[in-house]
Design a protein around this motif. Structure first.
Motif, PDB file in Angstrom:
ATOM      1  N   VAL A 144       0.842  -1.203   0.000  1.00 10.15           N
ATOM      2  CA  VAL A 144       0.000   0.000   0.000  1.00 10.15           C
ATOM      3  C   VAL A 144       0.874   1.250   0.000  1.00 10.15           C
ATOM      4  O   VAL A 144       1.755   1.411   0.857  1.00 10.15           O
ATOM      5  N   VAL A 145       0.617   2.118  -0.964  1.00  5.36           N
ATOM      6  CA  VAL A 145       1.215   3.450  -0.954  1.00  5.36           C
ATOM      7  C   VAL A 145       0.177   4.376  -0.314  1.00  5.36           C
ATOM      8  O   VAL A 145      -0.882   4.626  -0.896  1.00  5.36           O
ATOM      9  N   ASP A 146       0.473   4.837   0.881  1.00  2.22           N
ATOM     10  CA  ASP A 146      -0.475   5.600   1.700  1.00  2.22           C
ATOM     11  C   ASP A 146      -0.285   7.092   1.454  1.00  2.22           C
ATOM     12  O   ASP A 146       0.632   7.716   1.991  1.00  2.22           O
ATOM     13  N   ALA A 147      -1.179   7.671   0.651  1.00  2.00           N
ATOM     14  CA  ALA A 147      -1.096   9.102   0.362  1.00  2.00           C
ATOM     15  C   ALA A 147      -1.680   9.952   1.474  1.00  2.00           C
ATOM     16  O   ALA A 147      -1.567  11.180   1.436  1.00  2.00           O
ATOM     17  N   CYS A 148      -2.318   9.332   2.471  1.00  2.00           N
ATOM     18  CA  CYS A 148      -2.817  10.079   3.625  1.00  2.00           C
ATOM     19  C   CYS A 148      -1.676  10.411   4.581  1.00  2.00           C
ATOM     20  O   CYS A 148      -1.660  11.472   5.191  1.00  2.00           O
ATOM     21  N   ARG A 149      -0.733   9.490   4.739  1.00  2.00           N
ATOM     22  CA  ARG A 149       0.383   9.670   5.664  1.00  2.00           C
ATOM     23  C   ARG A 149       1.734   9.701   4.965  1.00  2.00           C
ATOM     24  O   ARG A 149       2.770   9.714   5.628  1.00  2.00           O
ATOM     25  N   LEU A 150       1.730   9.687   3.630  1.00  2.00           N
ATOM     26  CA  LEU A 150       2.968   9.804   2.844  1.00  2.00           C
ATOM     27  C   LEU A 150       3.978   8.730   3.226  1.00  2.00           C
ATOM     28  O   LEU A 150       5.122   9.011   3.600  1.00  2.00           O
ATOM     29  N   CYS A 151       3.533   7.476   3.133  1.00  2.00           N
ATOM     30  CA  CYS A 151       4.418   6.370   3.448  1.00  2.00           C
ATOM     31  C   CYS A 151       4.026   5.160   2.605  1.00  2.00           C
ATOM     32  O   CYS A 151       3.022   5.172   1.894  1.00  2.00           O
ATOM     33  N   VAL A 152       4.841   4.117   2.684  1.00  3.27           N
ATOM     34  CA  VAL A 152       4.574   2.846   2.018  1.00  3.27           C
ATOM     35  C   VAL A 152       4.417   1.795   3.104  1.00  3.27           C
ATOM     36  O   VAL A 152       5.220   1.728   4.042  1.00  3.27           O
ATOM     37  N   ARG A 153       3.370   0.965   2.996  1.00  2.37           N
ATOM     38  CA  ARG A 153       3.064  -0.018   4.038  1.00  2.37           C
ATOM     39  C   ARG A 153       2.985  -1.425   3.449  1.00  2.37           C
ATOM     40  O   ARG A 153       2.482  -1.613   2.353  1.00  2.37           O
ATOM     41  N   GLU A 154       3.426  -2.398   4.244  1.00  2.00           N
ATOM     42  CA  GLU A 154       3.243  -3.800   3.899  1.00  2.00           C
ATOM     43  C   GLU A 154       3.469  -4.640   5.140  1.00  2.00           C
ATOM     44  O   GLU A 154       4.456  -4.466   5.859  1.00  2.00           O
ATOM     45  N   ASN A 155       2.499  -5.555   5.418  1.00  4.35           N
ATOM     46  CA  ASN A 155       2.623  -6.515   6.527  1.00  4.35           C
ATOM     47  C   ASN A 155       2.959  -5.845   7.853  1.00  4.35           C
ATOM     48  O   ASN A 155       3.825  -6.308   8.605  1.00  4.35           O
ATOM     49  N   GLY A 156       2.273  -4.770   8.155  1.00  2.00           N
ATOM     50  CA  GLY A 156       2.446  -4.129   9.447  1.00  2.00           C
ATOM     51  C   GLY A 156       3.648  -3.221   9.576  1.00  2.00           C
ATOM     52  O   GLY A 156       3.870  -2.619  10.638  1.00  2.00           O
ATOM     53  N   THR A 157       4.456  -3.094   8.551  1.00  3.66           N
ATOM     54  CA  THR A 157       5.604  -2.189   8.590  1.00  3.66           C
ATOM     55  C   THR A 157       5.343  -1.020   7.642  1.00  3.66           C
ATOM     56  O   THR A 157       4.554  -1.116   6.708  1.00  3.66           O
ATOM     57  N   SER A 158       6.024   0.068   7.901  1.00  3.66           N
ATOM     58  CA  SER A 158       5.845   1.240   7.045  1.00  3.66           C
ATOM     59  C   SER A 158       7.184   1.921   6.808  1.00  3.66           C
ATOM     60  O   SER A 158       8.087   1.869   7.645  1.00  3.66           O
ATOM     61  N   ILE A 159       7.306   2.549   5.657  1.00  2.00           N
ATOM     62  CA  ILE A 159       8.491   3.323   5.288  1.00  2.00           C
ATOM     63  C   ILE A 159       8.026   4.735   4.997  1.00  2.00           C
ATOM     64  O   ILE A 159       7.279   4.971   4.040  1.00  2.00           O
ATOM     65  N   SER A 160       8.428   5.665   5.829  1.00  2.60           N
ATOM     66  CA  SER A 160       7.969   7.036   5.679  1.00  2.60           C
ATOM     67  C   SER A 160       8.694   7.740   4.535  1.00  2.60           C
ATOM     68  O   SER A 160       9.921   7.679   4.420  1.00  2.60           O
ATOM     69  N   LEU A 161       7.917   8.400   3.693  1.00  2.00           N
ATOM     70  CA  LEU A 161       8.463   9.230   2.613  1.00  2.00           C
ATOM     71  C   LEU A 161       7.974  10.670   2.766  1.00  2.00           C
ATOM     72  O   LEU A 161       7.939  11.418   1.805  1.00  2.00           O
ATOM     73  N   ALA A 162       7.585  11.030   3.995  1.00  2.13           N
ATOM     74  CA  ALA A 162       7.015  12.350   4.237  1.00  2.13           C
ATOM     75  C   ALA A 162       7.992  13.470   3.917  1.00  2.13           C
ATOM     76  O   ALA A 162       7.582  14.561   3.500  1.00  2.13           O
ATOM     77  N   THR A 163       9.278  13.220   4.098  1.00  3.09           N
ATOM     78  CA  THR A 163      10.285  14.244   3.810  1.00  3.09           C
ATOM     79  C   THR A 163      10.915  14.047   2.432  1.00  3.09           C
ATOM     80  O   THR A 163      11.875  14.743   2.100  1.00  3.09           O
ATOM     81  N   ARG A 164      10.392  13.115   1.650  1.00  2.00           N
ATOM     82  CA  ARG A 164      10.934  12.847   0.310  1.00  2.00           C
ATOM     83  C   ARG A 164       9.786  12.929  -0.697  1.00  2.00           C
ATOM     84  O   ARG A 164       9.323  11.902  -1.227  1.00  2.00           O
ATOM     85  N   PRO A 165       9.292  14.121  -0.990  1.00  2.00           N
ATOM     86  CA  PRO A 165       8.107  14.253  -1.852  1.00  2.00           C
ATOM     87  C   PRO A 165       8.297  13.708  -3.259  1.00  2.00           C
ATOM     88  O   PRO A 165       7.360  13.166  -3.844  1.00  2.00           O
ATOM     89  N   VAL A 166       9.507  13.824  -3.827  1.00  2.39           N
ATOM     90  CA  VAL A 166       9.738  13.309  -5.172  1.00  2.39           C
ATOM     91  C   VAL A 166       9.660  11.784  -5.177  1.00  2.39           C
ATOM     92  O   VAL A 166       9.018  11.176  -6.052  1.00  2.39           O
ATOM     93  N   LEU A 167      10.282  11.152  -4.178  1.00  2.00           N
ATOM     94  CA  LEU A 167      10.240   9.697  -4.098  1.00  2.00           C
ATOM     95  C   LEU A 167       8.814   9.208  -3.868  1.00  2.00           C
ATOM     96  O   LEU A 167       8.408   8.190  -4.447  1.00  2.00           O
ATOM     97  N   PHE A 168       8.062   9.923  -3.050  1.00  2.00           N
ATOM     98  CA  PHE A 168       6.685   9.494  -2.826  1.00  2.00           C
ATOM     99  C   PHE A 168       5.861   9.629  -4.108  1.00  2.00           C
ATOM    100  O   PHE A 168       5.049   8.758  -4.422  1.00  2.00           O
ATOM    101  N   ALA A 169       6.047  10.719  -4.832  1.00  5.06           N
ATOM    102  CA  ALA A 169       5.310  10.898  -6.090  1.00  5.06           C
ATOM    103  C   ALA A 169       5.622   9.775  -7.066  1.00  5.06           C
ATOM    104  O   ALA A 169       4.732   9.242  -7.737  1.00  5.06           O
ATOM    105  N   LEU A 170       6.885   9.372  -7.143  1.00  4.24           N
ATOM    106  CA  LEU A 170       7.263   8.259  -8.021  1.00  4.24           C
ATOM    107  C   LEU A 170       6.614   6.959  -7.556  1.00  4.24           C
ATOM    108  O   LEU A 170       6.080   6.190  -8.371  1.00  4.24           O
ATOM    109  N   ALA A 171       6.652   6.706  -6.222  1.00  4.39           N
ATOM    110  CA  ALA A 171       6.065   5.476  -5.692  1.00  4.39           C
ATOM    111  C   ALA A 171       4.566   5.423  -5.966  1.00  4.39           C
ATOM    112  O   ALA A 171       4.030   4.368  -6.334  1.00  4.39           O
ATOM    113  N   ARG A 172       3.898   6.556  -5.823  1.00  3.81           N
ATOM    114  CA  ARG A 172       2.461   6.556  -6.055  1.00  3.81           C
ATOM    115  C   ARG A 172       2.126   6.296  -7.530  1.00  3.81           C
ATOM    116  O   ARG A 172       1.218   5.508  -7.833  1.00  3.81           O
ATOM    117  N   MET A 173       2.843   6.925  -8.432  1.00  7.77           N
ATOM    118  CA  MET A 173       2.566   6.709  -9.859  1.00  7.77           C
ATOM    119  C   MET A 173       2.827   5.263 -10.262  1.00  7.77           C
ATOM    120  O   MET A 173       2.045   4.660 -11.014  1.00  7.77           O
TER     121      MET A 173
END
Length: 406
Positions: free
Chosen positions: A226-255
């Motif tokens: 899951v790419v979580d655009a509400c909290r700007l992170c990537v989630r899987e199996n109970g873990t998350s990777i925050s991309l809140a301070t990396r807007p370009v990387l998050f935009a790429l992940a979402r696309m």
């Protein structure tokens, strides 16, 4: 204490401010000033209420520490209701200690509840939960028990624990019935509506659908990527990777997630992630660098393969890839979420709640006002901002909360 003061206090405890004012409206002694202030607060005139409570505190003086402490607690509650988050927390903590020392455990607990509500409002969920755990509502009045359960439900909703939220709201409903205070019952009903309202949009394989909080909880508990655009992170199996301070990387992940299982052309990634109008070789080189950074961040969960025309996301284990988006895509969504509670906010309080500079918040408020999404009244330090509640949507996923931590 005379009979009129006692009757007015009982009327306020039952949620009848007009009945209280009928008894003490023309009196200006300290007790009457305090009760008049509380009555005006219940009627929504927070400016007048705060002035009356302060006058009462001065009238009581230092010799009547118990009564003065109650006034400090009342002023703190008025400040919280008017969304003035800059009130002195140390004064409230001192007042709570005085109340405890004099055996006024109900008002001491109320002071603690104010601290918990403030922490919850500004997104300090763990602090709010810790303080709430130290309070036992069993010995408190029914109204305080309802407030306790409402706060518990609010914490559970922010943590996406809908089962605990429902249990807390059921207890709050029972306590509100026992208290027989209409405004409290209305607050509980509002919390139920928030729990059952759409909370986010699920975007997967070219389709969209609305999700309630329980659906979001189930999605996060699944093995989906899951790419979580509400909290700007990537989630899987109970873990998350925050991309809140990396807007370009998050935009790429979402696309990449929205295009899964297909790929995204290089030029599309460049134009949308870098927010430019034309792609050239320099930008293509930059894209390769950013894709490399995203690969390193997601290496434990997914790979990013180059294709003939662009890049494609390749999860290692997940059989489903989805994007969780805001119910309404808006750059000012967190700000609108705070304003949507129907209360009037100062720009300084909004800045505290959002963790942003007051100037940044003021620019956003001016933009919202220009588009008709927010309105202000008052001038200078008395200026407050408000907007009608966002119809049909819960704001639990938009408000400040630490859900995207690793």
């Amino acid at each position: 204490m005379d009979s009129l003061i006692t009757a007015a206090a009982r009327a306020l405890a039952a949620g009848d401010p007009l009945g209280a004012l009928n008894r003490i409206a023309l009196r200006d002694d300290a007790n009457a000033l305090a009760l008049r202030g509380i009555a005006m607060a219940q009627l929504g005139d927070f400016v007048r209420a705060r002035a009356l409570v302060r006058s009462a505190a001065r009238a009581f003086g230092t010799k009547e520490a118990l009564a003065r402490s109650r006034c400090i607690v009342a002023e703190a509650e008025i400040a919280l209701a008017s969304r003035d988050l800059a009130w002195p927390a140390k004064a409230l903590d001192h007042a709570r200690a005085v109340l405890e020392a004099h055996g006024d455990h109900a008002n001491a607990a109320h002071a603690r509840y104010l601290e918990v509500r403030r922490a919850l409002l500004i997104g300090r969920i763990d602090d709010a939960a810790r303080m709430l755990a130290g309070l036992d509502p069993a010995t408190l009045p029914a109204a305080s028990q309802a407030a306790h359960e409402l706060i518990d439900a609010g914490i559970a909703m922010r943590r996406l624990d809908t089962r605990s939220a429902r249990a807390a709201l059921e207890r709050a409903t029972l306590a509100a019935r026992q208290a027989a205070i209409p405004s409290l019952a209305a607050e509980v009903d509002s919390a139920w509506r928030i729990l059952d309202a759409p909370a986010a949009r699920l975007i997967a394989q070219g389709s969209e659908r609305m999700l309630k909080l329980a659906d979001v909880e189930a999605l996060f508990a699944s093995d989906a990527f899951v790419v979580d655009a509400c909290r700007l992170c990537v989630r899987e199996n109970g873990t998350s990777i925050s991309l809140a301070t990396r807007p370009v990387l998050f935009a790429l992940a979402r696309m990449l997630a929205q295009a899964w299982p297909g790929d995204v052309p290089r030029d599309t990634l460049i134009l949308r992630a870098f927010r430019i109008r034309h792609a050239d070789e320099t930008q293509r080189a930059r894209l390769r660098v950013e894709i490399g950074r995203l690969r390193r961040m997601l290496h434990a969960h997914a790979g990013i393969d180059a294709t003939s025309r662009g890049f494609a996301l390749k999860p290692h284990r997940a059989r489903e890839v989805a994007v969780l988006a805001l119910p309404v895509e808006d750059a000012c969504a967190p700000l609108l979420a705070l304003l949507a509670d129907g209360e009037s906010w100062s720009s300084s309080a909004l800045a505290i709640a959002l963790g942003a500079s007051q100037r940044t918040v003021q620019r956003a408020l001016d933009a919202l006002a220009a588009s008709g999404k927010a309105q202000s009244f008052g001038r200078g330090r008395a200026r407050r901002w408000t907007t009608p509640p966002m119809p049909g949507f819960t704001t639990a996923l938009l408000l400040p909360v630490e859900l995207a931590s690793d």
